[in-house]
Design a protein around this motif. Structure first.
Motif, PDB file in Angstrom:
ATOM      1  N   GLY A  60       0.804  -1.212   0.000  1.00  0.00           N
ATOM      2  CA  GLY A  60       0.000   0.000   0.000  1.00  0.00           C
ATOM      3  C   GLY A  60       0.840   1.266   0.000  1.00  0.00           C
ATOM      4  O   GLY A  60       2.002   1.268   0.399  1.00  0.00           O
ATOM      5  N   ALA A  61       0.246   2.329  -0.467  1.00  0.00           N
ATOM      6  CA  ALA A  61       0.867   3.651  -0.461  1.00  0.00           C
ATOM      7  C   ALA A  61      -0.184   4.640   0.038  1.00  0.00           C
ATOM      8  O   ALA A  61      -1.367   4.310   0.123  1.00  0.00           O
ATOM      9  N   PHE A  62       0.255   5.839   0.342  1.00  0.00           N
ATOM     10  CA  PHE A  62      -0.654   6.882   0.796  1.00  0.00           C
ATOM     11  C   PHE A  62      -0.931   7.842  -0.351  1.00  0.00           C
ATOM     12  O   PHE A  62      -0.020   8.224  -1.079  1.00  0.00           O
ATOM     13  N   LEU A  63      -2.184   8.227  -0.498  1.00  0.00           N
ATOM     14  CA  LEU A  63      -2.581   9.243  -1.468  1.00  0.00           C
ATOM     15  C   LEU A  63      -2.923  10.496  -0.678  1.00  0.00           C
ATOM     16  O   LEU A  63      -3.840  10.485   0.153  1.00  0.00           O
ATOM     17  N   ARG A  70      -7.662  15.488   2.253  1.00  0.00           N
ATOM     18  CA  ARG A  70      -7.846  14.095   2.660  1.00  0.00           C
ATOM     19  C   ARG A  70      -6.559  13.312   2.427  1.00  0.00           C
ATOM     20  O   ARG A  70      -5.791  13.621   1.514  1.00  0.00           O
ATOM     21  N   ILE A  71      -6.339  12.311   3.269  1.00  0.00           N
ATOM     22  CA  ILE A  71      -5.247  11.370   3.077  1.00  0.00           C
ATOM     23  C   ILE A  71      -5.842   9.975   3.130  1.00  0.00           C
ATOM     24  O   ILE A  71      -6.763   9.712   3.920  1.00  0.00           O
ATOM     25  N   HIS A  72      -5.321   9.090   2.280  1.00  0.00           N
ATOM     26  CA  HIS A  72      -5.860   7.744   2.178  1.00  0.00           C
ATOM     27  C   HIS A  72      -4.719   6.730   2.171  1.00  0.00           C
ATOM     28  O   HIS A  72      -3.736   6.915   1.444  1.00  0.00           O
ATOM     29  N   LEU A  73      -4.861   5.674   2.964  1.00  0.00           N
ATOM     30  CA  LEU A  73      -4.012   4.501   2.813  1.00  0.00           C
ATOM     31  C   LEU A  73      -4.659   3.687   1.705  1.00  0.00           C
ATOM     32  O   LEU A  73      -5.866   3.418   1.757  1.00  0.00           O
ATOM     33  N   LEU A  89      -8.187   2.058   1.887  1.00  0.00           N
ATOM     34  CA  LEU A  89      -8.307   1.156   3.027  1.00  0.00           C
ATOM     35  C   LEU A  89      -8.633   1.916   4.303  1.00  0.00           C
ATOM     36  O   LEU A  89      -9.407   1.454   5.131  1.00  0.00           O
ATOM     37  N   GLU A  90      -8.017   3.072   4.474  1.00  0.00           N
ATOM     38  CA  GLU A  90      -8.242   3.974   5.610  1.00  0.00           C
ATOM     39  C   GLU A  90      -8.137   5.394   5.083  1.00  0.00           C
ATOM     40  O   GLU A  90      -7.300   5.671   4.221  1.00  0.00           O
TER      41      GLU A  90
END
Length: 118
Positions: A60-63, A70-73, A89-90
């Motif tokens: 996984g990476a973070f967007l 917003r930040i997303h895993l 995912l989160e």
């Protein structure tokens, strides 16, 4: 002509959330590396990005989406030569702008710490 509820194969749309087309920049962060990417469309559960010269990580990476704050895993659910589909995912809200690549890495690091502490 296909409706919005049909995918390219002619079947019914399987996504849980509708996609919203967009043309904004975001950062994809993996560890201490960050790449600027282009969001093509986004939904509550994921996004499609243009890859450019990004080497997607196996895990996984973070967007980091500083426009939407917003930040997303994420995890990669599909990819082609030019695009990739990411599943969220989160997710969480973020305060303030990303501040370029370094700021995106810092935001992703703090988010990772919060996820690990939970």
């Amino acid at each position: 002509m296909q409706s919005d509820a049909e995918n390219r194969s002619g079947g019914v749309e399987q996504r849980a959330h509708p996609r919203m087309p967009t043309k904004r920049k975001a950062y994809l962060v993996d560890g201490r590396k960050a790449w600027k990417c282009s969001l093509i469309d986004i939904a509550e559960g994921g996004a499609r990005i243009a890859l450019g010269d990004i080497e997607l990580p196996a895990e996984g990476a973070f967007l980091v989406d500083s426009i939407a704050k917003r930040i997303h895993l994420t995890r990669v659910v599909w990819r082609s030569q030019k695009e990739a589909g990411l599943q969220f995912l989160e997710s969480d809200t973020m305060d303030g702008p990303a501040g370029g690549k370094d700021g995106a890495v810092s935001i992703a690091t703090r988010f990772a710490w919060r996820l690990n502490a939970a």
